[in-house]
Design a protein around this motif. Structure first.
Motif, PDB file in Angstrom:
ATOM      1  N   LEU A  92    -102.280  -5.273  42.510  1.00  0.00           N
ATOM      2  CA  LEU A  92    -102.319  -3.993  41.766  1.00  0.00           C
ATOM      3  C   LEU A  92    -101.884  -2.841  42.632  1.00  0.00           C
ATOM      4  O   LEU A  92    -101.278  -1.958  41.858  1.00  0.00           O
ATOM      5  CB  LEU A  92    -103.412  -4.027  41.184  1.00  0.00           C
ATOM      6  CG  LEU A  92    -104.099  -4.943  40.490  1.00  0.00           C
ATOM      7  CD1 LEU A  92    -105.312  -4.152  39.844  1.00  0.00           C
ATOM      8  CD2 LEU A  92    -103.329  -5.917  39.667  1.00  0.00           C
ATOM      9  N   ARG A 121    -102.267  -2.051  34.827  1.00  0.00           N
ATOM     10  CA  ARG A 121    -101.990  -3.070  35.887  1.00  0.00           C
ATOM     11  C   ARG A 121    -103.071  -3.965  35.932  1.00  0.00           C
ATOM     12  O   ARG A 121    -102.858  -5.489  35.897  1.00  0.00           O
ATOM     13  CB  ARG A 121    -101.671  -2.757  37.186  1.00  0.00           C
ATOM     14  CG  ARG A 121    -100.123  -2.173  37.499  1.00  0.00           C
ATOM     15  CD  ARG A 121     -99.923  -1.694  38.800  1.00  0.00           C
ATOM     16  NE  ARG A 121     -98.546  -1.234  38.891  1.00  0.00           N
ATOM     17  CZ  ARG A 121     -98.165  -0.844  39.961  1.00  0.00           C
ATOM     18  NH1 ARG A 121     -98.836  -1.086  41.144  1.00  0.00           N
ATOM     19  NH2 ARG A 121     -96.768  -0.112  40.191  1.00  0.00           N
ATOM     20  N   GLU A 146    -103.280  -6.009  32.723  1.00  0.00           N
ATOM     21  CA  GLU A 146    -102.010  -6.862  32.788  1.00  0.00           C
ATOM     22  C   GLU A 146    -102.110  -8.199  33.629  1.00  0.00           C
ATOM     23  O   GLU A 146    -102.033  -9.294  33.021  1.00  0.00           O
ATOM     24  CB  GLU A 146    -100.751  -6.240  33.301  1.00  0.00           C
ATOM     25  CG  GLU A 146     -99.818  -5.544  32.171  1.00  0.00           C
ATOM     26  CD  GLU A 146     -99.598  -6.538  30.879  1.00  0.00           C
ATOM     27  OE1 GLU A 146     -99.625  -7.731  31.277  1.00  0.00           O
ATOM     28  OE2 GLU A 146     -99.558  -5.950  29.707  1.00  0.00           O
ATOM     29  N   THR A 147    -103.055  -7.895  34.795  1.00  0.00           N
ATOM     30  CA  THR A 147    -103.227  -9.247  35.474  1.00  0.00           C
ATOM     31  C   THR A 147    -104.352 -10.081  34.707  1.00  0.00           C
ATOM     32  O   THR A 147    -104.174 -11.482  34.905  1.00  0.00           O
ATOM     33  CB  THR A 147    -103.902  -8.772  36.815  1.00  0.00           C
ATOM     34  OG1 THR A 147    -102.673  -7.928  37.426  1.00  0.00           O
ATOM     35  CG2 THR A 147    -104.216  -9.826  37.630  1.00  0.00           C
TER      36      THR A 147
END
Ligand SMILES: NC(=O)C1=CN([C@@H]2O[C@H](COP(=O)(O)OP(=O)(O)OC[C@H]3O[C@@H](n4cnc5c(N)ncnc54)[C@H](O)[C@@H]3O)[C@@H](O)[C@H]2O)C=CC1
Ligand SMILES: O=C(O)C(=O)CO
Length: 334
Positions: free
Chosen positions: A92, A306, A309-310
């Motif tokens: 990230l 991020r 999103e991960t």
């Protein structure tokens, strides 16, 4: 239908994004430990802080997502032997931490950290005297000796220890500044921008001997704990700088302090420390050749999105039976 348990509970906005991933997923956002202990029984997946009692109560857990990149405080023996898969939050911070590292490199190369201190005293004193300055700055006259108190980055070599997402981005940025780049890593063999193939970790002494800047971008693992002691500082050039944005436990704090006091190395820039916060009485705070940031190299307005999103991508992989984005090896801690 698969069941994901989240504990500790997350906010409603993130919960809603997770619930939108698939109608094949039931999500339980546990408000307290007793609810988590009950709900984990038939959960297939878990996001949050797993503990031995929670793991012991799980009957069909296949996947755990850690909320952090580093796993040294996350894994425990029962988790290592449990058949579930573990994913972490690596990847990230690759660009923002690489920026932080290059900021450190530029400070040391151009003495910016020292000029900022001088500025508070209105002190117009070129570091290294006037030697090395061109005629158009000093007036007519010859430069009598080569002064290395301000570095030319394209003459410098940068060595990276650990070329995962962060280390590889440091390599790219350093190469873009014209630096010669070498790296060691036990697994990765190739990174664009690195001069040779990435060397195996047993060539760390070679890397230390040639580098003007040594950057630690490795995780804290049983192998990297105190990887840097007095011996490694003696293997570095006395003109070289150490930069650590990986984990504090990789560098022996006392040996580093002694190496800096003795002039075994020229300086250090540190975001992570064996003891955090670094005690206010610690001698590193007063050293003019040391730059300290308080474990904030990853700070960025982009990181929360991020992070989510991960998690979402790993949930999709789990539901579709595809390989995870950030699968970790539980016994290696990364
Ligand atoms: N300062 C900060 O705020 C932050 C620090 N970190 C630290 O940075 C580390 C790296 O992060 P990423 O690049 O995203 O992880 P990553 O998992 O992508 O890369 C780690 C790399 O280190 C290598 N490695 C493992 N053992 C090694 C050893 N003995 N010697 C040399 N290299 C070794 C791995 O093979 C891998 O290539 C994290 O594990 C974490 O500890 C991560 C985020 C924020
Ligand atoms: O996720 C991690 O390991 C961090 O250090 C974030 O700052």
């Amino acid at each position: 239908m698969k069941k994901l348990l989240i504990y500790p509970a997350i906010d409603d906005a993130r919960l809603a994004r997770i619930q939108q991933v698939s109608n094949q997923l039931t999500v339980c956002n546990a408000r307290d430990l007793s609810q988590a202990l009950t709900e984990i029984k038939d959960a297939d997946a878990f996001f949050g802080k797993i503990t031995p009692p929670l793991l012991a109560a799980a009957e069909q857990l296949q996947w755990i997502q850690s909320p952090t990149a580093s796993l040294e405080h996350y894994v425990f023996p029962e988790l290592v032997t449990h058949p579930c898969q573990l994913t972490n939050m690596r990847g990230l911070f690759y660009d923002v931490i690489a920026d932080h590292v290059l900021g450190f490199v530029l400070c040391f190369a151009r003495n910016l950290h020292r000029y900022i201190r001088q500025q508070y005293e209105a002190d117009w004193q070129p570091i290294g005297g006037t030697a090395g300055k061109p005629d158009f700055v000093t007036g007519p006259g010859q430069v009598s000796e080569v002064d290395r108190s301000h570095l030319h980055l394209s003459d410098c070599t940068l060595g990276v220890v650990g070329v995962g997402s962060i280390g590889a981005e440091v390599c790219h940025r350093a190469a873009a500044f014209g630096m010669t780049v070498y790296a060691v890593d036990p697994l990765t063999r190739e990174v664009p921008g690195v001069v040779d193939d990435v060397w195996d970790i047993d060539r760390l002494p070679d890397l230390l001997a040639i580098s003007d800047f040594v950057v630690i971008a490795a995780p804290h693992t049983p192998q990297t704990e105190k990887l840097f002691r007095a011996k490694q500082f003696r293997q570095m050039k006395s003109s070289a700088y150490l930069i650590n944005i990986g984990r504090g436990a990789i560098v022996d704090l006392q040996d580093l302090t002694t190496a800096l006091e003795q002039g075994d190395i020229a300086g250090a820039a540190l975001d992570v420390f064996e003891i955090e916060p670094l005690p206010s009485s610690h001698p590193l705070w007063q050293m003019p050749n040391v730059i300290i940031t308080p474990h904030i190299a990853a700070a960025s307005p982009r990181v929360p999105e991020r992070h989510l999103e991960t998690l979402l991508e790993n949930i999709r992989c789990f539901l579709n039976g595809q390989p995870f984005l950030t699968l970790a090896d539980k016994s290696l801690w990364f």
